[in-house]
Design an enzyme around this catalytic site. Structure first.
Site, PDB file in Angstrom:
ATOM      1  N   GLY A   1      45.880 -67.327  50.551  1.00  0.00           N
ATOM      2  CA  GLY A   1      46.615 -67.066  51.783  1.00  0.00           C
ATOM      3  C   GLY A   1      47.306 -65.734  51.901  1.00  0.00           C
ATOM      4  O   GLY A   1      47.784 -65.376  52.986  1.00  0.00           O
TER       5      GLY A   1
ATOM      6  N   CYS B   1      27.009 -62.117  77.104  1.00  0.00           N
ATOM      7  CA  CYS B   1      27.426 -62.507  78.459  1.00  0.00           C
ATOM      8  C   CYS B   1      28.626 -63.449  78.423  1.00  0.00           C
ATOM      9  O   CYS B   1      28.551 -64.613  78.834  1.00  0.00           O
ATOM     10  CB  CYS B   1      26.258 -63.140  79.197  1.00  0.00           C
ATOM     11  SG  CYS B   1      24.932 -61.971  79.543  1.00  0.00           S
TER      12      CYS B   1
END
Length: 421
Positions: free
Chosen positions: A239, A346
């Protein structure tokens, strides 16, 4: 620190010009530095050298065989979260005793494969999973080493989608119930409790949340030992974050992290396991893309690249920031222009940056996305029937394509058309 630097105005990966790789491989592509991967692993390994430890690379960050072999040769273990990742680790030559199996939904088949092939431990996420591991191990006539992942209800102060240690998250056992869960584990056949597991999230930029969680683990260790459990390993997860923007305050160094772990948990005499992924792989890789068009819009200009959200999903998925730099260094003092930097997919979400200040660029110019080595290639897709982009590894003055770009025919021929069509 990484090994992507300008030399005589051109971006290099170690001793190879990035533009030279682009000319041979085509764009877009991912590019990794061996020297950076090795350096970052060694920083963690040295930070924990005060006691017994194992650095298990969280291979979900970047799982190409060449990357895994590079780290395995340094002595790294692997943290896997699926049967496929386990198979990749084994194929890369990592012995089972250096593989930790994490993940919230381990299946019967995955558990069996790991027990058959060899495993250091399972990090158990729930009581039902723990019972299944016991059943599978018993059916095979073996004993499965386990830790139980506890959820310490600590705010990691990171993006909500990558926080894992709060009570509302799906991960682990509430720490308040840990003693009763460990009591059940000790009574189940086929299991051997070896330690405790905790992981509170990704991209943490402060040590305080780690310290809060680890203090709870220290208290739990003493309570479990008083209950008669043998706790010899503490799996602390990963982390620790990286600076995606150079203007950001730098996260703590692995040396600072290692010192904090020693201060908080060193007195317990446990072997320490950590599972860094992003900090090892993140700054070890870049994504290189080419400008297709420079488009003048209403009140804004666009750089349209040949790289897209299917190649690097992090900005669309996490609102993530990546520094984007030209492969050919801008002249000193050049006036910067704000661009929206977008891909050709798109989707309006196919946007890497808005209003990003860049030197003037033209069609055909190359740009590099820094800090793209983690959660880049592994999260890519073939959306819009766009081929997965190549991965390239550099070592000194050499480079090799470690995953080629598939052809359209190779992609299409994976489909099976029914006989009736």
């Amino acid at each position: 620190m990484d090994h992507f630097i300008y030399k005589d105005g051109s971006l290099f990966a170690e001793d190879v010009p990035v533009a030279e790789i682009a000319a041979q491989v085509g764009t877009p592509f991912y590019l990794y530095s061996t020297a950076t991967l090795v350096r970052h692993f060694r920083l963690f390994d040295e930070a924990l050298s005060w006691g017994p430890h194992l650095v298990c690379y969280a291979m979900k960050a970047a799982s190409n065989q060449a990357i895994l072999r590079t780290l395995a040769q340094e002595g790294a273990g692997m943290d896997v979260v699926s049967g496929g990742e386990y198979a990749r680790a084994i194929a890369a030559g990592v012995p089972g005793e250096r593989i930790v199996f994490s993940g919230v939904g381990k299946t019967h088949e995955e558990i069996k494969a790991a027990l058959t092939g060899g495993i250091r431990q399972f990090n158990v996420e729930s009581e039902p999973e723990m019972r299944v591991i016991s059943e599978v191990a018993t059916s095979l006539g073996v004993v499965a080493p386990i830790t139980v992942r506890v959820n310490p209800d600590v705010d990691a102060k990171t993006h909500a989608k990558i926080a894992t240690g709060k009570s509302e998250n799906k991960f682990g056992i509430p720490i308040a119930r840990a003693r009763e869960v460990y009591a059940e584990a000790a009574a189940l056949p086929g299991l051997k409790v070896v330690g405790i597991d905790v992981h509170i999230g990704s991209q943490l930029t402060q040590l305080e949340p780690f310290q809060q969680a680890y203090q709870k683990v220290a208290d739990l260790t003493e309570a479990l030992r008083a209950d008669g459990h043998e706790i010899t390993r503490l799996d602390l997860g990963g982390g620790l974050g990286i600076p995606y923007a150079r203007s950001n305050e730098a996260p703590p160094l692995p040396t600072d992290y290692g010192a904090m772990v020693k201060d908080t948990l060193g007195h317990l005499g446990c072997e320490i396991e950590i599972e860094p992924g992003r900090l090892i792989a993140g700054n070890s890789g870049i994504m290189v893309s080419k400008v297709i068009y420079v488009k003048n819009g209403e009140g804004r200009d666009f750089l349209i690249l040949d790289g897209a959200m299917n190649d690097l999903i992090r900005p669309a998925m996490y609102e993530a920031h990546h520094e984007i730099i030209p492969v050919q260094e801008a002249e000193p003092g050049v006036e910067l222009t704000p661009y929206d930097i977008v891909g050709p997919v798109c989707e309006t979400g196919d946007t890497f940056a808005k209003g990003r200040l860049m030197p003037p660029l033209a069609a055909g110019d190359l740009v590099a996305f820094r800090s793209a080595g983690a959660y880049g290639a592994v999260m890519a897709s073939e959306y819009n029937t766009r081929p997965l982009i190549p991965e390239v590894l550099v070592k000194d003055d050499q480079f090799s394509v470690i995953r080629p770009r598939p052809t359209f025919d190779e992609m299409i021929n994976r489909d099976n058309v029914p006989e009736w069509l």
